[in-house]
Write an enzyme that holds these catalytic residues in place. Structure first.
Site, PDB file in Angstrom:
ATOM      1  N   LEU A  93      48.495  40.535  46.984  1.00 39.98           N
ATOM      2  CA  LEU A  93      48.663  41.250  45.730  1.00 39.98           C
ATOM      3  C   LEU A  93      47.685  42.410  45.677  1.00 39.98           C
ATOM      4  O   LEU A  93      46.569  42.317  46.181  1.00 39.98           O
ATOM      5  CB  LEU A  93      48.413  40.321  44.535  1.00 39.98           C
ATOM      6  CG  LEU A  93      49.337  39.116  44.365  1.00 39.98           C
ATOM      7  CD1 LEU A  93      48.892  38.278  43.171  1.00 39.98           C
ATOM      8  CD2 LEU A  93      50.787  39.548  44.193  1.00 39.98           C
ATOM      9  N   ASP A  94      48.117  43.517  45.046  1.00 38.79           N
ATOM     10  CA  ASP A  94      47.200  44.626  44.809  1.00 38.79           C
ATOM     11  C   ASP A  94      46.012  44.139  43.991  1.00 38.79           C
ATOM     12  O   ASP A  94      46.110  43.156  43.246  1.00 38.79           O
ATOM     13  CB  ASP A  94      47.905  45.758  44.048  1.00 38.79           C
ATOM     14  CG  ASP A  94      49.027  46.398  44.852  1.00 38.79           C
ATOM     15  OD1 ASP A  94      48.995  46.303  46.086  1.00 38.79           O
ATOM     16  OD2 ASP A  94      49.942  46.977  44.234  1.00 38.79           O
ATOM     17  N   ALA A  95      44.903  44.852  44.095  1.00 36.73           N
ATOM     18  CA  ALA A  95      43.685  44.443  43.391  1.00 36.73           C
ATOM     19  C   ALA A  95      43.923  44.259  41.902  1.00 36.73           C
ATOM     20  O   ALA A  95      43.446  43.295  41.292  1.00 36.73           O
ATOM     21  CB  ALA A  95      42.576  45.464  43.630  1.00 36.73           C
TER      22      ALA A  95
END
Length: 263
Positions: A93-95
Site C-alpha cells: 500500500l502507498d504510504a
C-alpha cells in the site's frame, strides 16, 4: 547436508532433497532496523501475518523513511519474540493509504498467496471517497504506465502491454454532500491503480495531491484497503478479513456533511 545455491543444479540419483519452510535455515538476518512502532495485527498464524497499516507509514524503507516503515515495525515485532524475520509483503500500500497488508513468514507461503493475487482468486476491497458524484457503479480498465519522464505519477492509456493492463470495478455506497463513498475492487494490482482510475473518470480520490487536489479537512488521500479474502497456506481454508473505516476518513465525511450544511 549441503546448501545448494545454484538454481541450475540437477538432482542426481542418490541425492536427498530437504525443503525448509522456516527462514532461519537458509536466510540471513533481516537488514531492516527494528523500529519501535505499534502495529495492529488482524490475523497471524505460522505462515502469514496480516496487519492493519496506518496512514503515513510506508510499506518499505525509502529515502527519508529509513526506520518508520511497516518493515521496521514488523522487524521489531518479531525481534521481541526472538523470531527470524524476512520481510515478504504479499501486497503493498502507498504510504498514505491505510488498510490490510499481508506479509508471509516464509517464501513458500509468499508464493502461495501471491499466486492467488495473480490469478484473481484472492479478493481485495477498498473504501474510497471521491470528489463529486460518481455513477452508481462501473468498471474502469486500461493500461497504466509512467506519465512521461516522471518516476512517480502514472496515467491510463487505451493500449499497452499485458503487464500494464489494469481493471477496477466499483459501486457507490453513499453520496455525502458533494462527495461519493465507494467500494472498489481492483482486479489487477498496478502502481497507483485506484488513484489513476478514479482520476481518469473525473472523480479523483479526495485529497489525492498527485491525481486530484488537496482538501483542508483531509490530510491524505481518502483511500483504505478494508477487506481481503484468500486461501490460507497450505490448508486451502478461505480466510476473510475486514477492518472498520479509519477514524480520519470517518471524521472527514462528517466534516464534509457539516461543511455542506453551512453553504
Amino acid at each position: 547436508g549441503k546448501h545448494i545455491k545454484d538454481g541450475k543444479y540437477m538432482l542426481q540419483n542418490g541425492d536427498v532433497l530437504k525443503l525448509f519452510f522456516k527462514d532461519e535455515f537458509y536466510e540471513s538476518k533481516s537488514s531492516f532496523k527494528a523500529g519501535n512502532s505499534d502495529i495492529d495485527v488482524v490475523y497471524e498464524d505460522e505462515n502469514i501475518i496480516c496487519v492493519n497499516k496506518g496512514a503515513g507509514m510506508p510499506t518499505h524503507p525509502t529515502h527519508g523513511h529509513r526506520e518508520d516503515t511497516l518493515a521496521n515495525a514488523l522487524a521489531y515485532y518479531f525481534e521481541k519474540s526472538d523470531m527470524q524475520f524476512v520481510f515478504r509483503p504479499v501486497n503493498r500500500l502507498d504510504a498514505d493509504t491505510s488498510g490490510i497488508v499481508i506479509a508471509a513468514k516464509n517464501k513458500a507461503a509468499c508464493d502461495y498467496v501471491a499466486a492467488q493475487l495473480r490469478s484473481r482468486t484472492a479478493e481485495k476491497k477498498y473504501y474510497a471517497v471521491l470528489d463529486g458524484h460518481a455513477p452508481q457503479s462501473g468498471v474502469i480498465e486500461g493500461y497504466i504506465r509512467r506519465d512521461g519522464e516522471s518516476i512517480i505519477t502514472r496515467s491510463l492509456h487505451e493500449s499497452g502491454s499485458a503487464a500494464e493492463y489494469s481493471c477496477t470495478s466499483y459501486r457507490v455506497l453513499e453520496y455525502i454532500a458533494d462527495k461519493t463513498l465507494v467500494e472498489a475492487r481492483p482486479l489487477t494490482g498496478r502502481t497507483h491503480q485506484l488513484r489513476v482510475h478514479f482520476s481518469s473518470i473525473g472523480h479523483p480520490i479526495c485529497s489525492d495531491t498527485l491525481y486530484g487536489s488537496p482538501d483542508p479537512d483531509m490530510p491524505r488521500q481518502a483511500l483504505e484497503a478494508y477487506a481481503v479474502a484468500f486461501n490460507l497456506p497450505f490448508s486451502g481454508r478461505r480466510l476473510s478479513l475486514d477492518v472498520p473505516l479509519s477514524p480520519d476518513i470517518k471524521k472527514f465525511l462528517e466534516a464534509v456533511y457539516e461543511r455542506k450544511k453551512t453553504v
